[in-house]
Design a protein around this motif. Structure first.
Motif, PDB file in Angstrom:
ATOM      1  N   GLU A  25       0.821  -1.209   0.000  1.00  0.00           N
ATOM      2  CA  GLU A  25       0.000   0.000   0.000  1.00  0.00           C
ATOM      3  C   GLU A  25       0.857   1.260   0.000  1.00  0.00           C
ATOM      4  O   GLU A  25       0.535   2.248  -0.660  1.00  0.00           O
ATOM      5  CB  GLU A  25      -0.949  -0.003   1.195  1.00  0.00           C
ATOM      6  CG  GLU A  25      -2.134  -0.936   1.047  1.00  0.00           C
ATOM      7  CD  GLU A  25      -2.915  -0.692  -0.223  1.00  0.00           C
ATOM      8  OE1 GLU A  25      -3.064   0.469  -0.643  1.00  0.00           O
ATOM      9  OE2 GLU A  25      -3.379  -1.684  -0.822  1.00  0.00           O
ATOM     10  N   ASN A  61      -6.531   2.389   3.018  1.00  0.00           N
ATOM     11  CA  ASN A  61      -6.432   1.206   2.166  1.00  0.00           C
ATOM     12  C   ASN A  61      -5.774   0.035   2.893  1.00  0.00           C
ATOM     13  O   ASN A  61      -6.188  -1.115   2.733  1.00  0.00           O
ATOM     14  CB  ASN A  61      -5.657   1.534   0.892  1.00  0.00           C
ATOM     15  CG  ASN A  61      -6.517   2.230  -0.141  1.00  0.00           C
ATOM     16  OD1 ASN A  61      -7.706   1.964  -0.231  1.00  0.00           O
ATOM     17  ND2 ASN A  61      -5.932   3.134  -0.904  1.00  0.00           N
ATOM     18  N   ARG A  71     -10.017  -2.212  -1.256  1.00  0.00           N
ATOM     19  CA  ARG A  71      -9.001  -1.210  -1.554  1.00  0.00           C
ATOM     20  C   ARG A  71      -9.630  -0.131  -2.414  1.00  0.00           C
ATOM     21  O   ARG A  71     -10.158  -0.422  -3.490  1.00  0.00           O
ATOM     22  CB  ARG A  71      -7.809  -1.823  -2.291  1.00  0.00           C
ATOM     23  CG  ARG A  71      -6.697  -0.811  -2.502  1.00  0.00           C
ATOM     24  CD  ARG A  71      -5.463  -1.399  -3.151  1.00  0.00           C
ATOM     25  NE  ARG A  71      -4.387  -0.454  -3.057  1.00  0.00           N
ATOM     26  CZ  ARG A  71      -4.258   0.615  -3.862  1.00  0.00           C
ATOM     27  NH1 ARG A  71      -5.148   0.816  -4.818  1.00  0.00           N
ATOM     28  NH2 ARG A  71      -3.272   1.464  -3.689  1.00  0.00           N
TER      29      ARG A  71
END
Length: 393
Positions: A25, A61, A71
């Protein structure tokens, strides 16, 4: 439910399993920021960035993938859902920290002066609606026998909740409440902490340079920092500790209740009395901290080098202490240190006209920066091709 959360989501074992999610991420966020820089950079080669948005997205996320397998990224069909989720959870924290007249003067409660209670009810309904949608998706997937998708925390809850004594509560309500609490607490507090760290570093450029020099020495410029590198970044860890001392995400601890009569600090306290610790004042006590209002990460390499933030040292309690301390300490520290290290390694940051960052704060359940946090960014890694679609390893 506390035991289930700690063992299935926040344990050291589970945290190691979820490391790839945090790494990926952060990398995705940096790719997107680099793309934005390529498309929109100004004549000075800098891009104006609203850091709250970027930091909020990477944290949201990461935790949504761990809990709900979701996400939300810019440019996707779910971007509107992402904005809605961020807005709702941010509003939850704002409302929870408000002073409500009816709490102090009960007979005025039904009047709802200021409309806070109405807003609270509306936010609660929106939170319930979002998490209910995720829960139904997971139930449908489970009923269809789809086992190819990676299991997340909602899947775990669906499999264990039937074996847990819920004291008569509806299992679906318990799952939704647990997930809402984790998302709200994990997203906002971590984002707030990283935001304050950036602001402090930009107001103390010599410290910022030391952090980037440490990254260059221990990681280099040929690859992006990974979570496994953090143990070598001693000065970065000191910066995070000093940020948590000056701007702990929760300036007041969660309420506690005395279970028996006792004497504390010379005061007689009756059983049943509620106690709220003023963490903000504790962390700025001149009897404990020299130059308490100054940002001095070096103190955690010298006079306070053995002091940690995990509740063992009572002069520094950003996560609380004892059995009721925050169960997400490890996740919060890991995400804060990794995101801060990666952004500082990959980009040069400055402020418009090299002005000082406004450090005014709005105190609620969390302490957030009052004014927008717009800063200038440009890439600093020597191998920019790392950002052009290739894996960031």
């Amino acid at each position: 439910m506390h035991k289930v959360v700690v063992s299935e989501l926040l344990s050291t074992r589970r945290s190691e399993m979820l490391r790839d999610i945090r790494d990926s991420e952060v990398q995705s966020s940096l790719r997107e920021l680099h793309r934005a820089w390529v498309e929109k950079k100004g004549a000075s080669d800098y891009l104006l960035v609203e850091m709250n948005r970027w930091l909020g997205e990477v944290n949201l996320n990461a935790i949504l993938r761990m809990i709900a397998g979701k996400r939300y990224c810019s440019g996707s069909g779910e971007e509107e859902q992402a904005r809605r989720a961020r807005r709702v959870f941010r509003e939850f924290f704002r409302l929870t920290g408000l002073f409500v007249v009816g709490d102090a003067i009960p007979f005025l409660g039904p009047l709802d002066l200021g409309g806070e209670v109405k807003n609270m009810k509306q936010t609660a309904l929106e939170m319930d609606s979002i998490v209910a949608e995720w829960l139904q998706e997971h139930r449908r997937r489970r009923d269809s026998g789809d086992t190819e998708i990676e299991q997340d925390f909602i899947d775990v809850l669906l499999s264990v909740v039937d074996r847990v004594d819920l004291a008569g509560y509806d299992p679906e309500t318990v799952i939704k409440a647990t997930c809402s609490t984790l998302i709200a607490a994990g997203t906002d507090t971590t984002t707030v902490t990283i935001t304050w760290a950036f602001a402090l570093l930009l107001n103390n450029r010599q410290v910022l340079k030391k952090v980037q020099d440490e990254l260059d020495e221990h990681v280099g410029k040929e690859r992006l920092v990974r979570e496994s590198d953090i143990n070598k970044l001693v000065y970065l860890q000191a910066v995070v500790k000093e940020t948590l001392r000056l701007y702990a995400a929760a300036p007041l601890s969660g309420p506690r209740e005395f279970t028996e009569d006792c004497t504390l600090g010379g005061y007689h306290i009756q059983a049943g009395t509620r106690f709220i610790l003023n963490v903000w004042k504790l962390h700025r006590d001149p009897r404990v901290w020299s130059d308490p209002l100054k940002f001095l990460p070096e103190r955690f390499l010298t006079t306070h080098r053995d002091v940690d933030v995990k509740g063992q040292h009572f002069e520094l309690l950003p996560f609380g202490g004892g059995r009721r301390s925050c169960p997400g300490i490890s996740f919060g520290l890991q995400m804060t240190q990794l995101a801060l290290a990666a952004f500082l390694q990959a980009f040069e940051f400055t402020t418009p006209s090299n002005a000082q960052v406004d450090m005014s704060a709005t105190i609620g359940l969390t302490i957030m920066k009052t004014t927008p946090f717009e800063i200038l960014a440009k890439p600093r890694l020597s191998c920019l091709q790392l950002f052009n679609g290739n894996p960031l390893h």
